[in-house]
Design an enzyme around this catalytic site. Structure first.
Site, mmCIF file in Angstrom:
data_model
loop_
_atom_site.group_PDB
_atom_site.id
_atom_site.type_symbol
_atom_site.label_atom_id
_atom_site.label_comp_id
_atom_site.label_asym_id
_atom_site.label_seq_id
_atom_site.Cartn_x
_atom_site.Cartn_y
_atom_site.Cartn_z
ATOM 1 N N THR A 1 0.828 -1.667 0.127
ATOM 2 C CA THR A 1 0.094 -0.242 0.274
ATOM 3 C C THR A 1 1.315 1.355 -0.305
ATOM 4 O OG1 THR A 1 -2.105 1.006 1.236
ATOM 5 C CG2 THR A 1 -0.476 0.127 2.468
ATOM 6 N N GLY B 1 -3.604 10.884 -7.492
ATOM 7 C CA GLY B 1 -2.691 9.626 -6.843
ATOM 8 C C GLY B 1 -2.432 8.609 -6.894
ATOM 9 N N LYS C 1 3.779 1.574 -4.198
ATOM 10 C CA LYS C 1 2.814 0.807 -4.984
ATOM 11 C C LYS C 1 3.865 0.510 -6.064
ATOM 12 C CE LYS C 1 -1.417 0.781 -3.175
ATOM 13 N NZ LYS C 1 -3.169 0.389 -3.557
ATOM 14 N N ASP D 1 -6.390 -3.339 -6.827
ATOM 15 C CA ASP D 1 -7.223 -2.111 -7.221
ATOM 16 C C ASP D 1 -7.986 -2.453 -8.648
ATOM 17 O OD1 ASP D 1 -6.490 -2.034 -4.555
ATOM 18 O OD2 ASP D 1 -4.574 -0.608 -5.750
ATOM 19 N N VAL E 1 -3.968 5.984 -6.211
ATOM 20 C CA VAL E 1 -5.345 4.643 -6.096
ATOM 21 C C VAL E 1 -5.459 5.234 -7.778
ATOM 22 C CG1 VAL E 1 -6.978 6.225 -5.497
ATOM 23 C CG2 VAL E 1 -6.946 3.420 -5.872
ATOM 24 N N ASN F 1 -6.458 18.115 -10.623
ATOM 25 C CA ASN F 1 -5.388 17.543 -9.345
ATOM 26 C C ASN F 1 -4.961 18.895 -9.264
ATOM 27 O OD1 ASN F 1 -4.734 15.252 -8.239
ATOM 28 N ND2 ASN F 1 -2.416 16.234 -8.197
ATOM 29 N N ARG F 2 -4.896 19.076 -7.563
ATOM 30 C CA ARG F 2 -4.461 20.160 -7.212
ATOM 31 C C ARG F 2 -3.138 20.500 -8.124
ATOM 32 N NH1 ARG F 2 -2.425 19.891 -0.970
ATOM 33 N NH2 ARG F 2 -1.411 18.435 -1.564
ATOM 34 N N THR F 3 -2.323 19.772 -7.709
ATOM 35 C CA THR F 3 -0.940 19.721 -8.878
ATOM 36 C C THR F 3 -1.059 19.620 -10.112
ATOM 37 O OG1 THR F 3 -0.022 19.353 -6.408
ATOM 38 C CG2 THR F 3 1.600 19.838 -8.693
HETATM 39 P P1 ATR Z 1 1.005 10.043 -4.151
HETATM 40 O O1 ATR Z 1 0.668 11.314 -4.631
HETATM 41 O O2 ATR Z 1 1.960 9.942 -3.336
HETATM 42 O O3 ATR Z 1 0.345 9.349 -4.449
HETATM 43 P P2 ATR Z 1 -1.859 9.593 -2.610
HETATM 44 O O4 ATR Z 1 -2.177 9.461 -1.235
HETATM 45 O O5 ATR Z 1 -2.206 8.169 -3.272
HETATM 46 O O6 ATR Z 1 -0.339 10.354 -2.392
HETATM 47 O O7 ATR Z 1 -2.643 11.102 -3.162
HETATM 48 C C1 ATR Z 1 -3.012 12.137 -2.593
HETATM 49 C C2 ATR Z 1 -3.887 13.008 -3.832
HETATM 50 O O8 ATR Z 1 -4.584 13.868 -2.744
HETATM 51 C C3 ATR Z 1 -2.988 13.868 -4.473
HETATM 52 O O9 ATR Z 1 -3.864 14.413 -5.574
HETATM 53 C C4 ATR Z 1 -3.367 14.723 -3.880
HETATM 54 O O10 ATR Z 1 -2.445 16.226 -4.933
HETATM 55 P P3 ATR Z 1 -1.106 16.755 -5.282
HETATM 56 O O11 ATR Z 1 -1.176 15.524 -6.387
HETATM 57 O O12 ATR Z 1 -1.597 18.118 -5.038
HETATM 58 O O13 ATR Z 1 -0.473 16.480 -3.441
HETATM 59 C C5 ATR Z 1 -4.219 14.635 -3.163
HETATM 60 N N1 ATR Z 1 -4.786 16.028 -2.043
HETATM 61 C C6 ATR Z 1 -3.663 16.208 -0.942
HETATM 62 N N2 ATR Z 1 -3.891 17.154 -0.296
HETATM 63 C C7 ATR Z 1 -4.835 18.048 -0.679
HETATM 64 C C8 ATR Z 1 -5.407 18.746 -0.666
HETATM 65 N N3 ATR Z 1 -5.485 19.570 0.535
HETATM 66 N N4 ATR Z 1 -5.851 19.421 -1.319
HETATM 67 C C9 ATR Z 1 -6.289 19.238 -2.423
HETATM 68 N N5 ATR Z 1 -5.975 17.743 -2.892
HETATM 69 C C10 ATR Z 1 -4.890 17.006 -2.391
#
Ligand code: ATR
Length: 264
Positions: free
Chosen positions: A61, A127, A65, A101, A129, A149-151
């Site tokens: 997890t 992210g 992954k 998944d 998933v 996505n925020r980013t």
């Molecule tokens: P990872 O990014 O390591 O795969 P994840 O838990 O699978 O981790 O994904 C987190 C997701 O939640 C991402 O899409 C993240 O957005 P960013 O890519 O911009 O980081 C999103 N996320 C986390 N916190 C957030 C927030 N406060 N507002 C909007 N999106 C958020």
């Protein structure tokens, strides 16, 4: 006795041991399933235990992954395509990675009786998933998938992988039939996405990958606006069931008792 593990960091919250040990007991299998928190540097050593038959299967997890790919000798086509592995086992003496998944999401959505075919899907979050969800939805013949996505760069990266995706800026809400929260926003009770859905009509389907808490603010708002809602619990159960099938060759039973013990 066979040994199975879920690895991640953090791992304390994982309900995988509960669910697998329930099925292990119900099927009279001589095995145990545990959880282990580790760091990236520990992956190689741990995975080698599969080869040595000291461990019979591993669930992977967040956040490993993708990192795990490096140590695998065989990767299923779906895992390759989504660049995501959550289930490992020894197959033909090769350390093999698989992605359950995808089936987890597919069967969970089938259970909701919401027919996604020809529907417009809006996914929030790029992210870990998200690729599995996109892959499953495409197989289920949705009309189109829009991603935000925020980013933004992370969403664009997924478009390289799935060229049929449409990416929109954070804050833009397109027309949709089904909306999916695939971010980690909501894991904390008071988390809020701060997106405005009030302009969309009220006959939509709000789906959250998060199942703990049971009802995130995203789902609360969807419900308040008069939409159908569902959390990610069944997705979690079905991905576990698919892993169980891979390891033990048995389709485990998903019954009320199981659903109840996950609520404890
Ligand atoms: P990872 O990014 O390591 O795969 P994840 O838990 O699978 O981790 O994904 C987190 C997701 O939640 C991402 O899409 C993240 O957005 P960013 O890519 O911009 O980081 C999103 N996320 C986390 N916190 C957030 C927030 N406060 N507002 C909007 N999106 C958020």
């Amino acid at each position: 006795m066979k040994k199975y593990l879920v690895i991640g960091n953090p791992i304390g919250h994982s309900l995988s041991p509960k669910i697998h040990n329930f099925w292990i007991k119900n099927n009279n299998i001589n095995a145990v399933y545990e959880k282990k928190q580790l760091n990236k540097e520990d992956l190689k050593d741990l995975i080698s235990k599969i080869k040595k038959k000291e461990i019979d299967g591993i669930n992977v997890t967040v956040p490993f992954k993708k990192d795990i790919f490096f140590y695998l000798e065989e990767i299923s086509a779906e895992a390759k395509y989504t660049k995501s592995v959550n289930t490992i086992y020894l197959n033909d003496n090769k350390i093999t990675g698989h992605n359950t998944d995808i089936d987890g999401f597919k069967f969970a959505i089938k259970d909701t009786k919401f027919d996604v075919s020809n529907k417009k899907i809006f996914i929030i979050g790029a992210g870990g998933v998200t690729p599995s969800i996109i892959y499953a939805l495409n197989k289920m013949k949705v009309s189109n998938i829009t991603l935000t996505n925020r980013t933004r760069t992370k969403a664009e990266k997924l478009k390289d992988q799935f060229n049929y995706l449409k990416v929109v800026d954070w804050g833009v809400i397109p027309d949709f039939d089904m909306i999916i929260n695939a971010t980690s926003v909501g894991l904390k009770e008071d988390d809020n996405l701060n997106l405005d859905f009030t302009k969309s009509k009220n006959d939509k389907f709000y789906y959250d990958v998060i199942y703990n808490p049971k009802e995130t603010n995203f789902l609360k708002m969807g419900k308040k606006l008069g939409n159908k809602t569902e959390n990610g619990k069944k997705m979690f159960i079905y991905q576990a069931a698919a892993s169980f099938k891979v390891w033990h060759g048995i389709e485990p039973e998903i019954n009320e008792e199981l659903i109840d013990i996950l609520d404890d």
